[in-house]
Design a protein around this motif. Structure first.
Motif, short mmCIF file in Angstrom:
data_model
loop_
_atom_site.label_atom_id
_atom_site.label_comp_id
_atom_site.label_asym_id
_atom_site.label_seq_id
_atom_site.Cartn_x
_atom_site.Cartn_y
_atom_site.Cartn_z
N ALA A 14 0.83 -1.22 -0.33
CA ALA A 14 -0.12 0.14 0.07
C ALA A 14 0.75 1.42 -0.20
O ALA A 14 2.17 1.13 0.57
CB ALA A 14 -0.96 0.67 1.35
N THR A 15 0.60 2.32 -0.73
CA THR A 15 1.04 3.24 -0.43
C THR A 15 0.21 4.38 0.93
O THR A 15 -1.01 4.27 0.66
CB THR A 15 0.60 4.25 -2.15
OG1 THR A 15 -0.24 4.88 -2.88
CG2 THR A 15 1.78 2.87 -2.76
N VAL A 52 -3.31 4.80 1.84
CA VAL A 52 -4.34 5.17 3.64
C VAL A 52 -5.04 6.91 2.78
O VAL A 52 -6.18 6.47 4.06
CB VAL A 52 -2.06 5.62 3.83
CG1 VAL A 52 -3.43 5.38 5.46
CG2 VAL A 52 -1.77 3.92 4.21
N VAL A 97 -3.99 2.54 8.43
CA VAL A 97 -2.80 1.92 8.14
C VAL A 97 -2.65 0.67 8.62
O VAL A 97 -1.94 -0.39 8.21
CB VAL A 97 -1.59 3.18 8.95
CG1 VAL A 97 -0.51 2.20 10.01
CG2 VAL A 97 -0.92 4.21 8.85
N TYR A 117 0.16 -0.78 6.29
CA TYR A 117 1.04 0.06 5.77
C TYR A 117 2.14 0.75 5.63
O TYR A 117 2.50 0.48 7.15
CB TYR A 117 0.24 1.68 5.37
CG TYR A 117 1.02 2.91 4.69
CD1 TYR A 117 1.82 2.56 3.48
CD2 TYR A 117 2.22 3.53 5.65
CE1 TYR A 117 3.00 3.97 3.30
CE2 TYR A 117 2.96 4.40 5.69
CZ TYR A 117 3.46 4.86 4.11
OH TYR A 117 3.34 6.24 3.64
#
Length: 349
Positions: free
Chosen positions: A12-13, A17, A50, A55
Motif C-alpha cells: 500500500a502507498t 492510506v 494503516v 502500510y
C-alpha cells in the motif's frame, strides 16, 4: 512505480492510506509523522487505515528524503560531568556518519537542575532544528516545553533520563529501575550479613533516571537485605565538591555506615571523602558510569563496582532514531536497546 502496480504487488502507498481514511495526502503524512494540527477523528481514521492496509513506509522514498539536510540539537547538562564529556566525545566520533547523512548537530548546555532554564532553552529551539535530543529534568515545566516543541513539528528524543509524561517520540537509555536493583544486589552481597547503614548520594531526585534508580535500589534493599538500613538520599547536584561535603557529613554522623550507593555523577568527591577518612577499603562503594576517574578508583579498590551505560551506543542510537524519524524508516528495537553493564576491577575493558 504507479499506485496500481504497488497495490498489485501487495504494498500500500500513502495515497492508499489517505483515500481509505477519507483525508488528504498532506493530512495522512502529518498523522504518520506525529505533527500537530490534525483532528482526533482524522488521526483515528488514518491509523485504522494503516492497520487495515498493513502500510509500511517505502524505504526508497525515505532514501530520497536524505538529499535534504537535517538540523538536530543535543541538549546536555552544563558543568564538569565526566559522563556528559563522554557523550560529547562520542558525538564527535560520529562526524563522518553525520556528513554522510547530511546532518548536523548543535550541542547546547544548560543547568538541568533548574527546570525554568531548561524549559526556556527548549522553547527557544522552536523552528531552529527538526529534532531535539534532550538529557534533562522530569518536571512539569520541562514536560510542557517538550510538548510545545512537538506541537510545533519538532521531534523530541530524551536521552539517559526520560520525561515519560511528555509527548516525546523516543527514549534512549537504560532501564534505570533495573540498574538500581542491580546496584542493590551487588552492594548487599559485598557488605555481607553484618548490620549497618547505607548512604545514598543522588544528583537530584527530580531527574527521572536518579529517581528510578533509587526506587529499584530500595525495592531490593528492603526485601533482600533487611539487616541494612538505607538512609534518606542526599542530593549533590552531580557536583564533586558538594558530594565530598555530603559524604564527609555521612561518615561523621553515621559511624555504622557500611556502604554508599552513588546514583549519579560527581563520584570523585565521594572517593576523596572516603580516602580522607581512611575508609576507602572499609566502606563498600557502588557507582555509575565507567569514567576515567571511576576506572582509577576501581583499580585502587575505592570503588567496588560500576554500573555502566555505553555512551557511544546511546549517542549512535539517538542519531539513528533522529534519522529514522526524518526519513520514515523503521527502527530496529533490538539494535537500539541499551544494555546495563557491570564492571569490577577484574573485567575492565
Amino acid at each position: 512505480m504507479t499506485e496500481k502496480a504497488d497495490l498489485a504487488s501487495g504494498r500500500a502507498t500513502l495515497s492508499d492510506v489517505a483515500r481509505e481514511a477519507r483525508v488528504s495526502l498532506a493530512t495522512a503524512d502529518r498523522v504518520l509523522n506525529n505533527r500537530a494540527g490534525v483532528h482526533a477523528k482524522s488521526i483515528a481514521r488514518v491509523r485504522e487505515a494503516v492497520a487495515r492496509l498493513n502500510y509500511r513506509p517505502d524505504p526508497a522514498a525515505a532514501r530520497l528524503a536524505r538529499t535534504r539536510s537535517h538540523r538536530w540539537c543535543l541538549v546536555l547538562p552544563s558543568g564538569g560531568n565526566a559522563f556528559v564529556a563522554q557523550l560529547q566525545a562520542e558525538l564527535a566520533a560520529c562526524r563522518a556518519w553525520l556528513e554522510d547523512h547530511r546532518a548536523s548537530v548543535q550541542i547546547l548546555e544548560v543547568d538541568v537542575f533548574e527546570p525554568q532554564r531548561l524549559a526556556d532553552l527548549l522553547r527557544s529551539l522552536q523552528g531552529q532544528c527538526e529534532t531535539a535530543i534532550v538529557m534533562g529534568l522530569d518536571h512539569p515545566l520541562v514536560q510542557n516545553a517538550i510538548d510545545g516543541l512537538v506541537d510545533g513539528g519538532c521531534e523530541v528524543i530524551t536521552l539517559v533520563s526520560d520525561v515519560p509524561r511528555s509527548r516525546r517520540h523516543a527514549y534512549v537509555g537504560i532501564d534505570n529501575a533495573a540498574a538500581g536493583r542491580t546496584a542493590a544486589s551487588l552492594l548487599g552481597r559485598f557488605v555481607g550479613r553484618e548490620p549497618g547503614e547505607v548512604g545514598v548520594v543522588a544528583g537530584s531526585l527530580s531527574l527521572r533516571d536518579h529517581a528510578e534508580r533509587c526506587l529499584g535500589f530500595n525495592q531490593v534493599m528492603t526485601t533482600e537485605f533487611t539487616h541494612l538500613t538505607v538512609l534518606p538520599a542526599v542530593q549533590g547536584k552531580d557536583s564533586p565538591a558538594l558530594n565530598e561535603v555530603l559524604v564527609r557529613q555521612l561518615l561523621a554522623e553515621h559511624p555504622r555506615l557500611r556502604a554508599i550507593y552513588s546514583v549519579g555523577a560527581g563520584n570523585a568527591g565521594i572517593s576523596a571523602a572516603l580516602k580522607a577518612a581512611g575508609r576507602e577499603r572499609e566502606v563498600v562503594f557502588i557507582g555509575h558510569e565507567l569514567t576515567p576517574a571511576a576506572r582509577a578508583d576501581l583499580l585502587d579498590g575505592t570503588l567496588d563496582a560500576v554500573i555502566n551505560q555505553d555512551a557511544g551506543h546511546e549517542i549512535r542510537s539517538a542519531l539513528r532514531q533522529a534519522l529514522a524519524r526524518a526519513t520514515r524508516e523503521p527502527v530496529h528495537a533490538d539494535q537500539e536497546r541499551i544494555r546495563i553493564d557491570i564492571y569490577l576491577k577484574d573485567n575492565l575493558p
